[in-house]
Motif scaffolding. Structure first.
Motif, PDB file in Angstrom:
ATOM      1  N   GLU B  17     -19.577   3.245 -13.817  1.00 22.07           N
ATOM      2  CA  GLU B  17     -19.412   1.412 -14.294  1.00 22.07           C
ATOM      3  C   GLU B  17     -18.329   0.902 -12.447  1.00 22.07           C
ATOM      4  OE1 GLU B  17     -18.027   1.586 -18.746  1.00 22.07           O
ATOM      5  OE2 GLU B  17     -16.495   1.411 -17.690  1.00 22.07           O
ATOM      6  N   THR B  18     -18.556  -0.097 -12.863  1.00 26.56           N
ATOM      7  CA  THR B  18     -18.256  -1.016 -11.484  1.00 26.56           C
ATOM      8  C   THR B  18     -16.385  -1.334 -11.810  1.00 26.56           C
ATOM      9  OG1 THR B  18     -20.195  -1.825 -11.264  1.00 26.56           O
ATOM     10  CG2 THR B  18     -18.678  -2.927 -10.184  1.00 26.56           C
ATOM     11  N   VAL B  19     -15.827  -1.045 -11.141  1.00 24.85           N
ATOM     12  CA  VAL B  19     -14.229  -1.770 -10.395  1.00 24.85           C
ATOM     13  C   VAL B  19     -14.009  -2.526  -9.043  1.00 24.85           C
ATOM     14  CG1 VAL B  19     -13.879   0.665  -9.109  1.00 24.85           C
ATOM     15  CG2 VAL B  19     -12.413  -0.472 -10.352  1.00 24.85           C
ATOM     16  N   THR B  20     -13.117  -3.020  -9.345  1.00 22.86           N
ATOM     17  CA  THR B  20     -13.209  -4.112  -8.348  1.00 22.86           C
ATOM     18  C   THR B  20     -11.830  -4.046  -8.054  1.00 22.86           C
ATOM     19  OG1 THR B  20     -14.566  -5.604  -9.074  1.00 22.86           O
ATOM     20  CG2 THR B  20     -12.770  -6.721  -7.549  1.00 22.86           C
ATOM     21  N   LEU B  21     -10.762  -3.912  -7.130  1.00 29.08           N
ATOM     22  CA  LEU B  21      -9.980  -3.295  -6.390  1.00 29.08           C
ATOM     23  C   LEU B  21      -9.309  -5.125  -5.644  1.00 29.08           C
ATOM     24  CD1 LEU B  21      -9.575   0.112  -4.855  1.00 29.08           C
ATOM     25  CD2 LEU B  21      -9.638  -1.020  -7.193  1.00 29.08           C
ATOM     26  N   SER B  22      -8.223  -5.696  -5.800  1.00 31.77           N
ATOM     27  CA  SER B  22      -7.776  -7.033  -5.242  1.00 31.77           C
ATOM     28  C   SER B  22      -6.642  -6.950  -3.927  1.00 31.77           C
ATOM     29  CB  SER B  22      -6.967  -7.358  -6.546  1.00 31.77           C
ATOM     30  OG  SER B  22      -7.911  -7.701  -7.042  1.00 31.77           O
ATOM     31  N   CYS B  23      -7.590  -8.076  -3.059  1.00 35.70           N
ATOM     32  CA  CYS B  23      -6.397  -7.591  -1.921  1.00 35.70           C
ATOM     33  C   CYS B  23      -6.611  -9.326  -1.060  1.00 35.70           C
ATOM     34  CB  CYS B  23      -7.288  -6.621  -0.936  1.00 35.70           C
ATOM     35  SG  CYS B  23      -6.514  -7.270   0.509  1.00 35.70           S
ATOM     36  N   THR B  24      -4.937  -9.430  -1.131  1.00 28.25           N
ATOM     37  CA  THR B  24      -4.916 -11.004  -1.023  1.00 28.25           C
ATOM     38  C   THR B  24      -4.100 -10.291   0.566  1.00 28.25           C
ATOM     39  OG1 THR B  24      -2.849 -11.432  -1.793  1.00 28.25           O
ATOM     40  CG2 THR B  24      -4.941 -12.574  -3.034  1.00 28.25           C
ATOM     41  N   TYR B  25      -4.371 -11.374   1.249  1.00 26.50           N
ATOM     42  CA  TYR B  25      -3.568 -11.837   3.420  1.00 26.50           C
ATOM     43  C   TYR B  25      -3.240 -13.339   2.759  1.00 26.50           C
ATOM     44  CZ  TYR B  25      -8.258 -13.512   4.066  1.00 26.50           C
ATOM     45  OH  TYR B  25      -9.410 -14.530   4.059  1.00 26.50           O
ATOM     46  N   ASP B  26      -2.101 -13.219   4.122  1.00 25.18           N
ATOM     47  CA  ASP B  26      -1.574 -14.449   4.927  1.00 25.18           C
ATOM     48  C   ASP B  26      -1.582 -14.194   5.686  1.00 25.18           C
ATOM     49  OD1 ASP B  26       1.565 -16.187   4.282  1.00 25.18           O
ATOM     50  OD2 ASP B  26       0.372 -16.623   4.503  1.00 25.18           O
ATOM     51  N   THR B  27      -1.894 -15.528   6.828  1.00 22.55           N
ATOM     52  CA  THR B  27      -2.548 -15.201   8.143  1.00 22.55           C
ATOM     53  C   THR B  27      -2.817 -17.278   8.708  1.00 22.55           C
ATOM     54  OG1 THR B  27      -3.622 -14.801   9.976  1.00 22.55           O
ATOM     55  CG2 THR B  27      -4.926 -15.466   7.873  1.00 22.55           C
ATOM     56  N   SER B  28      -2.060 -17.649   9.498  1.00 24.61           N
ATOM     57  CA  SER B  28      -2.341 -18.643   9.511  1.00 24.61           C
ATOM     58  C   SER B  28      -3.870 -18.611  10.860  1.00 24.61           C
ATOM     59  CB  SER B  28      -1.770 -19.521  10.675  1.00 24.61           C
ATOM     60  OG  SER B  28      -0.842 -18.370  11.651  1.00 24.61           O
ATOM     61  N   GLU B  29      -4.386 -17.047  11.433  1.00 23.47           N
ATOM     62  CA  GLU B  29      -5.324 -17.085  11.957  1.00 23.47           C
ATOM     63  C   GLU B  29      -6.729 -17.456  11.380  1.00 23.47           C
ATOM     64  OE1 GLU B  29      -4.428 -13.736  13.594  1.00 23.47           O
ATOM     65  OE2 GLU B  29      -2.855 -14.186  15.009  1.00 23.47           O
ATOM     66  N   SER B  30      -7.542 -18.332  12.984  1.00 26.93           N
ATOM     67  CA  SER B  30      -8.860 -17.805  11.924  1.00 26.93           C
ATOM     68  C   SER B  30     -10.003 -16.839  12.145  1.00 26.93           C
ATOM     69  CB  SER B  30      -8.955 -19.340  12.570  1.00 26.93           C
ATOM     70  OG  SER B  30      -9.037 -19.524  14.232  1.00 26.93           O
ATOM     71  N   ASP B  31      -9.607 -16.546  13.753  1.00 28.52           N
ATOM     72  CA  ASP B  31     -10.401 -15.008  13.656  1.00 28.52           C
ATOM     73  C   ASP B  31      -9.302 -13.714  13.344  1.00 28.52           C
ATOM     74  OD1 ASP B  31     -12.284 -13.904  16.818  1.00 28.52           O
ATOM     75  OD2 ASP B  31     -12.571 -14.009  14.105  1.00 28.52           O
ATOM     76  N   TYR B  32     -10.355 -12.817  12.556  1.00 23.79           N
ATOM     77  CA  TYR B  32      -9.778 -11.671  12.058  1.00 23.79           C
ATOM     78  C   TYR B  32     -10.641 -10.726  11.413  1.00 23.79           C
ATOM     79  CZ  TYR B  32      -9.359 -14.202   7.623  1.00 23.79           C
ATOM     80  OH  TYR B  32      -9.918 -15.251   7.106  1.00 23.79           O
ATOM     81  N   TYR B  33      -9.785  -9.474  11.345  1.00 22.36           N
ATOM     82  CA  TYR B  33     -10.559  -8.382  11.028  1.00 22.36           C
ATOM     83  C   TYR B  33     -10.511  -8.127   9.636  1.00 22.36           C
ATOM     84  CZ  TYR B  33     -13.109  -8.914  15.404  1.00 22.36           C
ATOM     85  OH  TYR B  33     -13.749  -9.388  16.406  1.00 22.36           O
ATOM     86  N   LEU B  34     -10.779  -7.734   8.393  1.00 24.33           N
ATOM     87  CA  LEU B  34     -10.493  -7.065   7.020  1.00 24.33           C
ATOM     88  C   LEU B  34     -11.254  -5.510   6.801  1.00 24.33           C
ATOM     89  CD1 LEU B  34     -10.540 -10.808   5.296  1.00 24.33           C
ATOM     90  CD2 LEU B  34      -8.911  -8.867   5.952  1.00 24.33           C
ATOM     91  N   PHE B  35     -10.139  -4.392   6.136  1.00 25.05           N
ATOM     92  CA  PHE B  35     -11.008  -3.444   6.814  1.00 25.05           C
ATOM     93  C   PHE B  35     -10.466  -2.743   5.613  1.00 25.05           C
ATOM     94  CE2 PHE B  35     -11.878  -2.685  10.134  1.00 25.05           C
ATOM     95  CZ  PHE B  35     -11.245  -3.630  11.555  1.00 25.05           C
ATOM     96  N   TRP B  36     -11.433  -2.170   4.415  1.00 26.72           N
ATOM     97  CA  TRP B  36     -10.850  -1.420   3.239  1.00 26.72           C
ATOM     98  C   TRP B  36     -10.924   0.300   3.896  1.00 26.72           C
ATOM     99  CZ3 TRP B  36      -8.788  -2.138  -1.359  1.00 26.72           C
ATOM    100  CH2 TRP B  36      -8.503  -3.594  -1.710  1.00 26.72           C
ATOM    101  N   TYR B  37     -10.115   0.606   3.681  1.00 26.62           N
ATOM    102  CA  TYR B  37      -9.774   2.174   3.840  1.00 26.62           C
ATOM    103  C   TYR B  37      -9.695   3.505   2.272  1.00 26.62           C
ATOM    104  CZ  TYR B  37      -9.725   1.973   8.704  1.00 26.62           C
ATOM    105  OH  TYR B  37      -9.977   2.115  10.239  1.00 26.62           O
ATOM    106  N   LYS B  38     -10.266   4.453   2.421  1.00 28.20           N
ATOM    107  CA  LYS B  38     -10.001   5.177   1.478  1.00 28.20           C
ATOM    108  C   LYS B  38      -9.423   6.333   1.917  1.00 28.20           C
ATOM    109  CE  LYS B  38     -12.771   8.284  -1.293  1.00 28.20           C
ATOM    110  NZ  LYS B  38     -13.879   8.929  -1.000  1.00 28.20           N
ATOM    111  N   GLN B  39      -8.126   7.102   1.027  1.00 23.56           N
ATOM    112  CA  GLN B  39      -7.282   8.323   1.300  1.00 23.56           C
ATOM    113  C   GLN B  39      -7.838   8.947   0.211  1.00 23.56           C
ATOM    114  OE1 GLN B  39      -3.199   7.655   2.183  1.00 23.56           O
ATOM    115  NE2 GLN B  39      -3.108   9.867   3.777  1.00 23.56           N
ATOM    116  N   PRO B  40      -8.696  10.109   0.227  1.00 27.56           N
ATOM    117  CA  PRO B  40      -8.657  10.914  -0.943  1.00 27.56           C
ATOM    118  C   PRO B  40      -7.117  11.970  -0.975  1.00 27.56           C
ATOM    119  CG  PRO B  40     -10.087  11.289   0.795  1.00 27.56           C
ATOM    120  CD  PRO B  40      -9.559  10.032   1.229  1.00 27.56           C
ATOM    121  N   PRO B  41      -6.669  12.441  -1.989  1.00 34.62           N
ATOM    122  CA  PRO B  41      -6.134  13.354  -2.086  1.00 34.62           C
ATOM    123  C   PRO B  41      -5.571  14.637  -0.214  1.00 34.62           C
ATOM    124  CG  PRO B  41      -6.665  13.760  -4.652  1.00 34.62           C
ATOM    125  CD  PRO B  41      -8.062  12.719  -3.083  1.00 34.62           C
ATOM    126  N   SER B  42      -7.237  14.978  -0.373  1.00 28.52           N
ATOM    127  CA  SER B  42      -6.963  15.408   1.791  1.00 28.52           C
ATOM    128  C   SER B  42      -6.174  14.264   2.148  1.00 28.52           C
ATOM    129  CB  SER B  42      -8.647  15.550   1.706  1.00 28.52           C
ATOM    130  OG  SER B  42      -9.041  14.162   2.299  1.00 28.52           O
TER     131      SER B  42
END
Lengths: 114, 117
Positions: B17-42
């Motif tokens: 099935e499909t799942v959606t994970l949420s993320c919100t951020y707060d910034t006053s900047e206009s130029d930035y990068y966003l990432f999703w990282y995964k950390q398995p049990p390893s």
């Protein structure tokens, strides 16, 4: 291409001792960052090195120090260990000191302080 | 100062099935990068996907895609056709594009994703 490697993978120390952790970045990467990860505080930035110079440092006491060698390998040292230093220490590398590069992480060193 | 918030400490989804994970951020900047990282049990932190703020098009990587809403400061991760190997902690992270930020990653608290077989 080999990934970021960290040694040792596990360490057990007692309070008051000191410890040195090592990180070898991906070949060609010259920037190395260190993070501390704990269940309570999450991921916290320790410091970043680029071209053997510390570029910035997180909010950690002076017991935490690091260095980078000419081959870009990095070490971090924690002196006078405290119980609260028990954590997963992650190293990450990227090609250059910039905003555009993506960081790639090593498997981490699990430090337990008894 | 910038902050990243992941309001879902844990999510579960049925395999395939499909799942959606949420993320919100707060910034006053206009130029930035966003990432999703995964950390398995390893424990190895693995980059899942990256989004440049100046790009309107949402990033996709195979079964992983993001819904980037710059005005709303929202950056959700959608995982399609969930697999058992997707089980991990997922971290959202922000990085400023400006040098005075020292280019540091600012992390969310993480969302634990459980895949039910």
């Amino acid at each position: 291409k080999a990934g970021v490697t960290q040694t040792p993978r596990y360490l057990i120390k007692t309070r008051g001792q000191q410890v040195t952790l090592s990180c070898s970045p991906i070949s060609g990467h010259r920037s190395v960052s260190w993070y501390q990860q704990t269940p309570g505080q999450g991921l916290q930035f320790l410091f970043e090195y680029f071209s053997e110079t510390q570029r910035n440092k997180g909010n950690f006491p002076g017991r935490f120090s690091g260095r980078q060698f000419s081959n870009s390998r990095s070490e971090m040292n924690v002196s006078t260990l405290e119980l609260g230093d028990s954590a997963l220490y992650l190293c990450a590398s990227k090609r250059v000191y910039s905003s555009t590069d993506t960081q790639y992480f090593g498997p981490g060193t699990r430090l337990t302080v008894l | 100062a910038q902050t990243v918030t992941q309001s879902q400490p844990e999510m579960s989804v049925q395999e395939a099935e499909t799942v959606t994970l949420s993320c919100t951020y707060d910034t006053s900047e206009s130029d930035y990068y966003l990432f999703w990282y995964k950390q398995p049990p390893s424990r190895q932190m693995i980059l899942v996907i990256r989004q440049e703020a100046y790009k309107q098009q949402n990033a996709t990587e195979n079964r992983f895609s993001v819904n980037f809403q710059k005005a709303a400061k929202s950056f959700s991760l959608k995982i399609s056709d969930s697999q058992l190997g997707d089980a991990a902690m997922y971290f959202c992270a922000y990085r400023s594009a400006f040098m005075d930020s020292n280019y540091q990653l600012i992390w969310g608290a993480g969302t634990k994703l459980i895949i039910k077989p």
